[in-house]
Write an enzyme that holds these catalytic residues in place. Structure first.
Site, short mmCIF file in Angstrom:
data_model
loop_
_atom_site.label_atom_id
_atom_site.label_comp_id
_atom_site.label_asym_id
_atom_site.label_seq_id
_atom_site.Cartn_x
_atom_site.Cartn_y
_atom_site.Cartn_z
N HIS A 62 0.80 -1.23 0.00
CA HIS A 62 0.00 0.00 0.00
C HIS A 62 0.83 1.28 0.00
O HIS A 62 0.30 2.37 -0.05
CB HIS A 62 -0.96 0.02 1.20
CG HIS A 62 -0.26 0.23 2.52
ND1 HIS A 62 0.36 -0.79 3.19
CD2 HIS A 62 -0.08 1.33 3.27
CE1 HIS A 62 0.89 -0.32 4.30
NE2 HIS A 62 0.65 0.97 4.38
C1 UD1 Z 1 -1.54 5.14 6.82
C2 UD1 Z 1 -0.16 5.49 7.36
C3 UD1 Z 1 0.81 4.37 7.03
C4 UD1 Z 1 0.29 3.02 7.49
C5 UD1 Z 1 -1.10 2.81 6.92
C6 UD1 Z 1 -1.66 1.48 7.39
C7 UD1 Z 1 0.37 7.90 7.31
C8 UD1 Z 1 1.21 8.93 6.67
N1 UD1 Z 1 0.38 6.70 6.73
O1 UD1 Z 1 -1.45 5.10 5.41
O2 UD1 Z 1 2.04 4.63 7.66
O3 UD1 Z 1 1.15 2.00 7.04
O4 UD1 Z 1 -1.93 3.88 7.35
O5 UD1 Z 1 -2.86 1.18 6.80
O6 UD1 Z 1 -0.26 8.17 8.32
N2 UD1 Z 1 -8.82 4.91 3.03
C9 UD1 Z 1 -10.05 4.31 3.05
N3 UD1 Z 1 -10.57 3.95 4.26
C10 UD1 Z 1 -9.93 4.17 5.42
C11 UD1 Z 1 -8.68 4.80 5.39
C12 UD1 Z 1 -8.13 5.14 4.19
O7 UD1 Z 1 -10.67 4.10 2.03
O8 UD1 Z 1 -10.44 3.79 6.49
C13 UD1 Z 1 -8.21 5.28 1.72
C14 UD1 Z 1 -8.55 6.66 1.29
O9 UD1 Z 1 -8.67 6.65 -0.09
C15 UD1 Z 1 -7.33 7.46 1.69
C16 UD1 Z 1 -6.22 6.47 1.49
O10 UD1 Z 1 -6.80 5.20 1.84
O11 UD1 Z 1 -7.20 8.61 0.92
C17 UD1 Z 1 -5.02 6.72 2.32
O12 UD1 Z 1 -5.34 6.76 3.72
P1 UD1 Z 1 -4.38 7.52 4.74
O13 UD1 Z 1 -4.94 7.40 6.11
O14 UD1 Z 1 -4.07 8.87 4.23
O15 UD1 Z 1 -3.03 6.74 4.63
P2 UD1 Z 1 -2.72 5.17 4.50
O16 UD1 Z 1 -2.25 4.89 3.12
O17 UD1 Z 1 -3.85 4.36 5.03
#
Ligand code: UD1
Length: 362
Positions: free
Chosen positions: A210
């Site tokens: 991811h």
């Molecule tokens: C975050 C952490 C990363 C960790 C990961 C575990 C940061 C910078 N990154 O990354 O270190 O390894 O979590 O999962 O904090 N989304 C959903 N549903 C959710 C959450 C996210 O659909 O419940 C999607 C959204 O499109 C969002 C994208 O995932 O824009 C990224 O989510 P975000 O929380 O920004 O970062 P992660 O990639 O999940």
């Protein structure tokens, strides 16, 4: 002894870390509040995992959700600052390296509240990763630096941290893994993914990817998927997909036929699968540690790691973006020649107890 403790968590990997610390502090009768920033909000990425870990419902959910780094960081800071104006904790405990961790730390530091960072001192040296920035800022502003391994202490000392603030306690994620391994037997998942054979689980490959470096560039993601498709000709490849990866695979129209893509899994089903995997391909931080503990070969598709002990002592290998080596190493494991390792010092299920002992003594 701190009279009131606030834990701030926000994203999936935080939950496995707060759980044992919350339990250990509760056993000592300390007053605690859990605040969930809402960085992760999907049922599977959040509530499902909290329930399995036996954590109480968070007292507050800030509902911050997704957004750019600045948006997420800013929104968490504003909301936490507001919370501090109503209820001021004696100590803020934060976990790992996600945006919520750094944002809560910044807000607390400006409000003059003591911060304890659980999983302090880890460094990849790679500032192109948002997590590295989060780790640097959080450690710089924390008064308690609870490290999981000796490299953490060394990094903090090099950066000029006060030696008295550094406490090597071990790995809290392993506390959770040890506690829940007996209930995560994986039987249901082996059936679900058709991985049962007469003699035991079929040798299979478990995948999680991811990180932006692997999934944001169409060419890189396409190459990784093409390699997984080749591997899937030899052994089942099971890939529980993070929502951001799922979105990229669809948007870039990346083909796959043999690789089994599933929804993201909650903690127990994932652990159940992981313990039976022949080999794990990942770019996660936590999974590098869990595979080392479980003695399962791990191929990490990153150029560096903030968890070098998993490479030096454990079963982890860093492959960067080298998919040819990934295919070769998977083949070696399937032939019975996977990397062997041992469990790092203090990854013994008692890290949270050590943290609670230290805090109870202050
Ligand atoms: C975050 C952490 C990363 C960790 C990961 C575990 C940061 C910078 N990154 O990354 O270190 O390894 O979590 O999962 O904090 N989304 C959903 N549903 C959710 C959450 C996210 O659909 O419940 C999607 C959204 O499109 C969002 C994208 O995932 O824009 C990224 O989510 P975000 O929380 O920004 O970062 P992660 O990639 O999940």
């Amino acid at each position: 002894m701190p009279v009131s403790i606030l834990h701030v968590v926000g994203a999936r990997p935080n939950f496995m870390k707060v759980a044992p610390v919350h339990r250990a502090l509760a056993a000592r009768g300390l007053a605690q509040t859990i605040e969930h920033t809402g960085q992760h909000y999907d049922a599977v990425m959040s509530e499902g995992i909290l329930r399995e870990l036996g954590l109480p419902e968070p007292d507050v959910n800030l509902g911050v959700g997704s957004g750019s780094h600045a948006q997420q960081t800013g929104q968490v800071m504003v909301a936490i600052e507001e919370h501090f104006s109503k209820a001021r904790p004696d100590l803020l405990l934060v976990y790992g390296d996600v945006n919520s961790t750094m944002a809560a730390t910044l807000a607390a530091a400006k409000a003059g509240i003591t911060v304890g960072h659980v999983e302090a001192g880890l460094r990849s040296g790679d500032r192109s990763m948002p997590e590295e920035i989060n780790r640097l800022v959080t450690d710089r502003l924390s008064q308690w630096l609870f490290t999981p391994s000796a490299d953490g202490d060394a990094n903090l000392l090099t950066e000029g941290a006060d030696p008295a603030s550094i406490r090597r306690v071990g790995n809290v994620m392993i506390d959770t893994l040890q506690r829940l391994l007996p209930v995560a037997d994986g039987e249901e998942q082996l059936r679900q993914f058709d991985l049962r054979s007469g003699t035991g689980p079929k040798p299979f490959v478990l995948v999680t990817l991811h990180r932006p470096s692997n999934v944001d560039d169409p060419a890189v993601l396409a190459r990784l998927m093409a390699s997984l498709e080749k591997i899937a000709e030899r052994a089942p490849v099971i890939f529980p997909v993070h929502p951001r990866t799922r979105e990229r695979i669809a948007r870039f129209s990346i083909p796959y036929a043999r690789t089994v893509l599933s929804e993201p899994l909650t903690y127990l089903p994932f652990l159940g699968l992981q313990r039976h995997a022949a080999v794990v391909v990942t770019d996660s931080g936590g999974i590098q540690e869990e595979t080392t503990y479980l003695g399962i070969p791990c191929l990490t598709m990153r150029a560096n790691t903030e968890r070098p002990v998993t490479v030096m002592v454990g079963t982890n290998q860093l492959l960067g973006s080298d998919t040819a080596t990934m295919e070769r190493e998977v083949a070696r494991v399937l032939e019975g020649h996977g990397k062997k390792g041992s469990v790092p010092e203090l990854w013994d299920g008692r890290a949270a107890e050590r943290i609670a002992d230290i805090l109870a003594r202050t």
